[in-house]
Design a protein around this motif. Structure first.
Motif, PDB file in Angstrom:
ATOM      1  N   GLY A 122      35.133  38.622  63.945  1.00  0.00           N
ATOM      2  CA  GLY A 122      36.886  39.217  64.591  1.00  0.00           C
ATOM      3  C   GLY A 122      36.512  39.485  65.872  1.00  0.00           C
ATOM      4  O   GLY A 122      36.900  40.709  66.214  1.00  0.00           O
ATOM      5  N   PHE A 123      35.769  38.847  66.830  1.00  0.00           N
ATOM      6  CA  PHE A 123      35.455  39.823  68.224  1.00  0.00           C
ATOM      7  C   PHE A 123      36.552  39.802  68.811  1.00  0.00           C
ATOM      8  O   PHE A 123      36.672  40.642  69.751  1.00  0.00           O
ATOM      9  CB  PHE A 123      34.459  38.706  68.925  1.00  0.00           C
ATOM     10  N   ARG A 124      37.670  38.959  68.868  1.00  0.00           N
ATOM     11  CA  ARG A 124      38.901  39.202  69.649  1.00  0.00           C
ATOM     12  C   ARG A 124      39.633  40.299  69.056  1.00  0.00           C
ATOM     13  O   ARG A 124      40.207  41.187  69.726  1.00  0.00           O
ATOM     14  CB  ARG A 124      39.690  38.009  69.670  1.00  0.00           C
ATOM     15  N   LEU A 125      39.419  40.319  67.850  1.00  0.00           N
ATOM     16  CA  LEU A 125      39.938  41.893  67.176  1.00  0.00           C
ATOM     17  C   LEU A 125      39.388  42.999  67.691  1.00  0.00           C
ATOM     18  O   LEU A 125      40.031  43.949  68.152  1.00  0.00           O
ATOM     19  CB  LEU A 125      40.100  41.855  65.645  1.00  0.00           C
ATOM     20  N   LEU A 126      38.052  42.965  67.675  1.00  0.00           N
ATOM     21  CA  LEU A 126      37.286  44.065  68.472  1.00  0.00           C
ATOM     22  C   LEU A 126      37.698  44.436  69.614  1.00  0.00           C
ATOM     23  O   LEU A 126      37.784  45.499  70.033  1.00  0.00           O
ATOM     24  CB  LEU A 126      35.784  43.360  68.349  1.00  0.00           C
ATOM     25  N   ALA A 127      37.864  43.301  70.518  1.00  0.00           N
ATOM     26  CA  ALA A 127      38.192  43.398  71.961  1.00  0.00           C
ATOM     27  C   ALA A 127      39.832  44.201  72.203  1.00  0.00           C
ATOM     28  O   ALA A 127      39.867  44.872  73.216  1.00  0.00           O
ATOM     29  CB  ALA A 127      38.299  42.170  72.585  1.00  0.00           C
ATOM     30  N   SER A 128      40.572  43.834  71.233  1.00  0.00           N
ATOM     31  CA  SER A 128      41.868  44.607  71.127  1.00  0.00           C
ATOM     32  C   SER A 128      41.986  45.881  70.700  1.00  0.00           C
ATOM     33  O   SER A 128      42.876  46.768  71.172  1.00  0.00           O
ATOM     34  CB  SER A 128      42.896  43.698  70.214  1.00  0.00           C
ATOM     35  N   VAL A 129      40.948  46.396  69.618  1.00  0.00           N
ATOM     36  CA  VAL A 129      41.040  47.721  69.250  1.00  0.00           C
ATOM     37  C   VAL A 129      40.228  48.778  70.077  1.00  0.00           C
ATOM     38  O   VAL A 129      40.560  49.713  70.239  1.00  0.00           O
ATOM     39  CB  VAL A 129      40.205  47.598  67.652  1.00  0.00           C
ATOM     40  N   VAL A 130      39.042  48.143  70.699  1.00  0.00           N
ATOM     41  CA  VAL A 130      38.126  49.226  71.347  1.00  0.00           C
ATOM     42  C   VAL A 130      39.020  50.113  72.714  1.00  0.00           C
ATOM     43  O   VAL A 130      38.865  51.163  72.721  1.00  0.00           O
ATOM     44  CB  VAL A 130      37.022  48.332  71.929  1.00  0.00           C
ATOM     45  N   PRO A 131      39.828  49.293  73.345  1.00  0.00           N
ATOM     46  CA  PRO A 131      40.444  49.979  74.318  1.00  0.00           C
ATOM     47  C   PRO A 131      41.583  50.999  73.634  1.00  0.00           C
ATOM     48  O   PRO A 131      41.629  52.248  74.150  1.00  0.00           O
ATOM     49  CB  PRO A 131      41.293  48.739  75.049  1.00  0.00           C
ATOM     50  N   TRP A 132      42.120  50.696  72.539  1.00  0.00           N
ATOM     51  CA  TRP A 132      42.861  51.659  71.804  1.00  0.00           C
ATOM     52  C   TRP A 132      42.123  52.856  71.410  1.00  0.00           C
ATOM     53  O   TRP A 132      42.501  53.987  71.603  1.00  0.00           O
ATOM     54  CB  TRP A 132      43.580  50.970  70.608  1.00  0.00           C
ATOM     55  N   VAL A 133      40.999  52.778  70.877  1.00  0.00           N
ATOM     56  CA  VAL A 133      40.031  53.792  70.471  1.00  0.00           C
ATOM     57  C   VAL A 133      39.812  54.751  71.782  1.00  0.00           C
ATOM     58  O   VAL A 133      39.793  55.867  71.682  1.00  0.00           O
ATOM     59  CB  VAL A 133      38.768  53.180  69.930  1.00  0.00           C
ATOM     60  N   TYR A 134      39.320  54.054  72.931  1.00  0.00           N
ATOM     61  CA  TYR A 134      39.107  54.685  74.335  1.00  0.00           C
ATOM     62  C   TYR A 134      40.387  55.574  74.601  1.00  0.00           C
ATOM     63  O   TYR A 134      40.094  56.840  74.702  1.00  0.00           O
ATOM     64  CB  TYR A 134      38.732  53.910  75.277  1.00  0.00           C
ATOM     65  N   HIS A 135      41.465  55.125  74.539  1.00  0.00           N
ATOM     66  CA  HIS A 135      42.551  55.703  74.874  1.00  0.00           C
ATOM     67  C   HIS A 135      42.916  56.768  74.180  1.00  0.00           C
ATOM     68  O   HIS A 135      43.232  58.072  74.422  1.00  0.00           O
ATOM     69  CB  HIS A 135      43.688  54.860  74.854  1.00  0.00           C
ATOM     70  N   THR A 136      42.626  56.562  72.653  1.00  0.00           N
ATOM     71  CA  THR A 136      43.304  57.664  71.568  1.00  0.00           C
ATOM     72  C   THR A 136      42.320  58.703  71.913  1.00  0.00           C
ATOM     73  O   THR A 136      42.668  60.014  71.790  1.00  0.00           O
ATOM     74  CB  THR A 136      43.162  56.976  70.358  1.00  0.00           C
ATOM     75  N   TYR A 137      40.987  58.516  71.905  1.00  0.00           N
ATOM     76  CA  TYR A 137      40.093  59.612  71.869  1.00  0.00           C
ATOM     77  C   TYR A 137      39.936  60.377  73.127  1.00  0.00           C
ATOM     78  O   TYR A 137      39.644  61.636  73.067  1.00  0.00           O
ATOM     79  CB  TYR A 137      38.684  59.228  71.446  1.00  0.00           C
ATOM     80  N   ALA A 196      50.033  51.541  74.086  1.00  0.00           N
ATOM     81  CA  ALA A 196      49.767  52.442  73.270  1.00  0.00           C
ATOM     82  C   ALA A 196      50.034  54.071  74.157  1.00  0.00           C
ATOM     83  O   ALA A 196      50.258  54.926  73.566  1.00  0.00           O
ATOM     84  CB  ALA A 196      48.490  52.726  72.376  1.00  0.00           C
ATOM     85  N   GLY A 197      50.090  53.801  75.333  1.00  0.00           N
ATOM     86  CA  GLY A 197      49.718  55.184  76.202  1.00  0.00           C
ATOM     87  C   GLY A 197      51.281  55.101  76.664  1.00  0.00           C
ATOM     88  O   GLY A 197      51.597  56.163  77.225  1.00  0.00           O
ATOM     89  N   ARG A 198      52.225  54.336  76.482  1.00  0.00           N
ATOM     90  CA  ARG A 198      53.539  54.640  76.926  1.00  0.00           C
ATOM     91  C   ARG A 198      54.423  55.062  75.684  1.00  0.00           C
ATOM     92  O   ARG A 198      54.472  54.026  74.868  1.00  0.00           O
ATOM     93  CB  ARG A 198      53.941  53.291  77.434  1.00  0.00           C
ATOM     94  N   GLU A 199      55.082  55.974  75.818  1.00  0.00           N
ATOM     95  CA  GLU A 199      56.087  56.223  74.821  1.00  0.00           C
ATOM     96  C   GLU A 199      57.208  55.251  74.813  1.00  0.00           C
ATOM     97  O   GLU A 199      57.804  54.877  75.863  1.00  0.00           O
ATOM     98  CB  GLU A 199      56.761  57.689  74.975  1.00  0.00           C
ATOM     99  N   GLN A 200      57.303  54.584  73.610  1.00  0.00           N
ATOM    100  CA  GLN A 200      58.247  53.732  73.339  1.00  0.00           C
ATOM    101  C   GLN A 200      59.998  54.070  73.219  1.00  0.00           C
ATOM    102  O   GLN A 200      60.089  55.047  72.791  1.00  0.00           O
ATOM    103  CB  GLN A 200      58.212  52.683  71.957  1.00  0.00           C
ATOM    104  N   GLU A 201      60.749  53.443  73.919  1.00  0.00           N
ATOM    105  CA  GLU A 201      62.281  53.756  73.405  1.00  0.00           C
ATOM    106  C   GLU A 201      62.808  53.247  72.279  1.00  0.00           C
ATOM    107  O   GLU A 201      62.588  52.031  71.958  1.00  0.00           O
ATOM    108  CB  GLU A 201      63.220  53.313  74.785  1.00  0.00           C
TER     109      GLU A 201
END
Length: 364
Positions: A75-90, A146-151
């Motif tokens: 699931g390499f496209r899944l990997l590509a979508s998750v890694v930026p989220w991990v960067y941002h969160t941590y 994930a970095g923008r607060e949703q209305e």
């Protein structure tokens, strides 16, 4: 983001043997990382202080579970979508961006140490790909949703306020007011509780609330669901029997509890199994009670391969292959690429869609 997704598609598939080798050694791999990072003089600068050591260990534990999933599913496209989220969160929790390439280099060393060379050679390119995306990920983080607060809708915003203030009575009162009918129940879950809980998770990811505060908000939501369920009129189960459960190893059960309530309210005889249901026990129960369908809730991306395993076992068995399976959960909203990892299953977007699909599978 599209460039990162496309580049991940060029990664070579990993064999089942390599995935199994990583799975078998994942505990040792995580321990290698903990020791390697503990020995660094710049550790506090990398992770934002000693207070984040436990969070770092948690990240290492989650990392091996997630890479296990990626390798089993390719699931390499899944990997590509998750890694930026991990960067941002941590990063929001105080980690330096430099932590990531340092940790990834240490993961490579651990893989080469713990896994036999011919199998490690299949896995190392995945880590090289992540290292090579480092600068690109940093440059695109400003556009992460994930970095923008949703209305939120007004009802969800008010409910969120009650959750964060631990106002269980207020949350129950709001839920009771909105759920006078079957359609009202689904609307409350779809438009009020779900968005509010998604925002609770997003607030943790942005570093605005602690894990303790997230858990307290979840406890209030669980109290609301339990109260609504207790007050509900018992239905006859005329549509048939259904099993509702969280995925194997999945500790987040809020989604499955909601689904169980909604299906029971729609006339199903629901066998609710809660969190972390072992696959062998699910299989045994399905043989015994012969449900029309099984609904599986998934919150974390590193549990997707357990769901895929359910599909493989059920499809290969003449008796079990007659049972329909639907899957849903926040993982598909956070990471749309997750659905492609389960391409043989019915992935549901919301409760109205789930009820409509189940009715097509019903006995009457």
């Amino acid at each position: 983001m599209q460039v990162i997704l496309e580049s991940s598609s060029r990664l070579a598939k990993v064999s089942r043997r390599a995935a199994e080798a990583y799975d078998a050694r994942k505990g040792l791999l995580a321990e290698n990382l903990n020791l390697a990072m503990a020995g660094r003089e710049d550790l506090t600068e990398l992770i934002g202080g000693n207070a984040n050591i436990e969070l770092m260990h948690s990240n290492h534990h989650n990392h091996v579970q997630f890479l296990e999933t990626v390798l089993y599913l390719n699931g390499f496209r899944l990997l590509a979508s998750v890694v930026p989220w991990v960067y941002h969160t941590y990063r929001q929790h105080g980690f330096s961006f430099e932590y990531f390439p340092v940790a990834l280099a240490a993961w490579k060393q651990a893989v080469n140490k713990e896994i036999q060379p011919e199998l490690a050679a299949e896995i190392i390119p995945v880590y090289d790909w992540m290292i090579n995306q480092h600068e690109r990920i940093i440059s695109m983080l400003h556009s992460l949703a994930a970095g923008r607060e949703q209305e939120l809708p007004d009802s969800a915003s008010s409910f969120l306020h009650s959750l964060l203030k631990r106002d269980a009575a207020g949350a129950v009162a709001m839920a009771t007011q909105e759920t006078h009918s079957e359609e009202g129940l689904r609307h409350f879950y779809n438009e009020t509780l779900h968005p509010a809980m998604y925002e609770v998770g997003a607030k943790w990811a942005r570093g605005e609330i602690s894990v303790a505060e997230e858990h307290m908000a979840t406890a209030v939501a669980q109290n609301v669901i339990a109260t609504l369920h207790t007050k509900a009129t018992k239905k006859t189960g005329q549509r048939g029997r259904a099993i509702i459960t969280a995925a194997t190893n999945e500790q987040h059960e809020l989604g499955s509890r909601i689904a169980a309530h909604v299906f029971e309210n729609d006339g199903w005889e629901v066998l609710y199994l809660g969190a972390n249901m072992p696959l062998s026990d699910l299989t045994h129960l399905a043989r015994r009670v012969k449900p029309r369908f099984i609904g599986i809730s998934v919150a974390m991306p590193y549990h997707l391969h357990h769901v895929k395993r359910v599909e493989e076992i059920f499809k290969s068995d003449a008796e079990l292959s007659q049972i329909k399976i639907m899957v849903s959960g926040i993982v598909f909203k956070l990471f749309p690429e997750a659905a492609a990892c389960l391409d043989g299953l019915t992935v549901i977007d919301n409760l109205d869609e789930a009820v409509a699909m189940a009715r097509r599978w019903s006995i009457g």
